[in-house]
Design an enzyme around this catalytic site. Structure first.
Site, PDB file in Angstrom:
ATOM      1  N   SER A  22     -20.547  32.129  -2.958  1.00 37.96           N
ATOM      2  CA  SER A  22     -19.870  33.226  -3.662  1.00 37.96           C
ATOM      3  C   SER A  22     -18.751  33.836  -2.823  1.00 37.96           C
ATOM      4  O   SER A  22     -18.687  33.660  -1.603  1.00 37.96           O
ATOM      5  CB  SER A  22     -20.889  34.319  -4.023  1.00 37.96           C
ATOM      6  OG  SER A  22     -22.060  33.767  -4.553  1.00 37.96           O
TER       7      SER A  22
HETATM    8  N1  SAH Z   1     -26.125  32.569  -2.963  1.00 36.68           N
HETATM    9  C1  SAH Z   1     -25.418  31.324  -2.825  1.00 36.68           C
HETATM   10  C2  SAH Z   1     -24.509  30.989  -3.981  1.00 36.68           C
HETATM   11  C3  SAH Z   1     -25.278  30.723  -5.190  1.00 36.68           C
HETATM   12  S1  SAH Z   1     -24.532  29.828  -6.475  1.00 36.68           S
HETATM   13  C4  SAH Z   1     -24.677  31.222  -1.516  1.00 36.68           C
HETATM   14  O1  SAH Z   1     -24.652  32.185  -0.755  1.00 36.68           O
HETATM   15  O2  SAH Z   1     -24.143  30.149  -1.238  1.00 36.68           O
HETATM   16  C5  SAH Z   1     -25.925  29.922  -7.569  1.00 36.68           C
HETATM   17  C6  SAH Z   1     -27.091  29.057  -7.185  1.00 36.68           C
HETATM   18  O3  SAH Z   1     -28.127  29.312  -8.124  1.00 36.68           O
HETATM   19  C7  SAH Z   1     -26.793  27.563  -7.267  1.00 36.68           C
HETATM   20  O4  SAH Z   1     -27.120  26.960  -6.056  1.00 36.68           O
HETATM   21  C8  SAH Z   1     -27.711  27.082  -8.401  1.00 36.68           C
HETATM   22  O5  SAH Z   1     -28.204  25.772  -8.200  1.00 36.68           O
HETATM   23  C9  SAH Z   1     -28.815  28.099  -8.357  1.00 36.68           C
HETATM   24  N2  SAH Z   1     -29.594  28.236  -9.600  1.00 36.68           N
HETATM   25  C10 SAH Z   1     -29.159  28.181 -10.879  1.00 36.68           C
HETATM   26  N3  SAH Z   1     -30.173  28.393 -11.729  1.00 36.68           N
HETATM   27  C11 SAH Z   1     -31.290  28.586 -10.971  1.00 36.68           C
HETATM   28  C12 SAH Z   1     -32.659  28.845 -11.281  1.00 36.68           C
HETATM   29  N4  SAH Z   1     -33.113  28.971 -12.523  1.00 36.68           N
HETATM   30  N5  SAH Z   1     -33.517  28.989 -10.252  1.00 36.68           N
HETATM   31  C13 SAH Z   1     -33.090  28.882  -8.961  1.00 36.68           C
HETATM   32  N6  SAH Z   1     -31.816  28.629  -8.624  1.00 36.68           N
HETATM   33  C14 SAH Z   1     -30.922  28.485  -9.609  1.00 36.68           C
END
Ligand code: SAH
Length: 209
Positions: free
Chosen positions: A58
């Protein structure tokens, strides 16, 4: 003395994100360790960047804002939904007591675990699974951070896993998303809609039968 990339990033954010503890954590965490090699030259720019599995790390400004909204205390128990690169989870771990971070892609979770272990942070636990369900076995949490857009409504399981006075921050919406801050009070839940944001979607698993 030349400033490191991470402290330059924190200085860029200072004008817009005033929380000193959050800025200090950002200044001391090497974001370059969390991005793929080909993106390393942009690691300290205030932009979201692509990581594996078509996901993104992000934008630092939005992470700084979400961290400040959670008002973390050093012994807080935190749930992080959407580990991705692990960068946001690492910052949570520097500001709170213990972090459980849930990711649906095993490959991202494993990579984040290696990155965070190499930095010597030992208060993060990695869970592969559907974060929409929260982590009932570890609840309640003082803070819950959701790093993927929930669609029109927050998964109800997440609010239920907040401790008394617990805070939750999440991007809510699909095409049109806003940060939502939830606080659990004696009477129930206080919800506030804040600024517009742009996150990858939270992918809900099929309901259990
Ligand atoms: N916090 C992260 C960025 C997250 S992007 C960082 O600092 O890099 C959002 C993430 O949520 C992605 O990796 C995606 O695979 C995950 N995601 C999406 N749906 C999800 C779910 N139901 N449970 C767990 N993770 C999920």
């Amino acid at each position: 003395m030349r400033m490191s990339g991470a402290s330059e990033l924190a200085e860029q954010l200072r004008a817009v994100a005033g929380d000193e503890r959050v800025l200090a954590a950002i200044a001391s965490l090497p974001r370059e360790h969390f991005v793929p090699d080909r993106e390393r030259h942009r690691a300290y720019e205030n932009v979201a960047l692509p990581i594996a599995c078509e996901q993104t790390i992000s934008q630092p400004l939005v992470i700084a804002r979400m961290l400040a909204l959670l008002e973390l205390r050093p012994d807080d128990r935190v749930l992080d939904v959407g580990t991705g690169s692990g960068y946001h989870a690492a910052l949570l771990a520097m500001l709170a007591g213990h972090v459980w971070t849930v990711e649906r892609h095993p490959r991202l979770s494993a990579q984040a675990q290696r990155t965070i272990a190499a930095l010597g942070l030992s208060n993060v636990e990695f869970v592969v699974g559907d974060g929409c369900r929260g982590l009932p076995a570890r609840a309640p949490f003082d803070a819950i951070n959701v790093a993927a857009a929930t669609g029109e409504a927050l998964p109800p399981a997440l609010e239920r896993q907040l401790a008394a006075q617990g805070r939750l921050v999440a991007p809510v919406g699909t095409a049109d998303q806003h940060l939502v801050l939830v606080r659990r009070t004696a009477e129930g839940f206080e919800r506030k809609q804040l600024e517009a944001v742009r996150f990858v979607p939270l992918v809900r698993a099929e309901p259990e039968t």
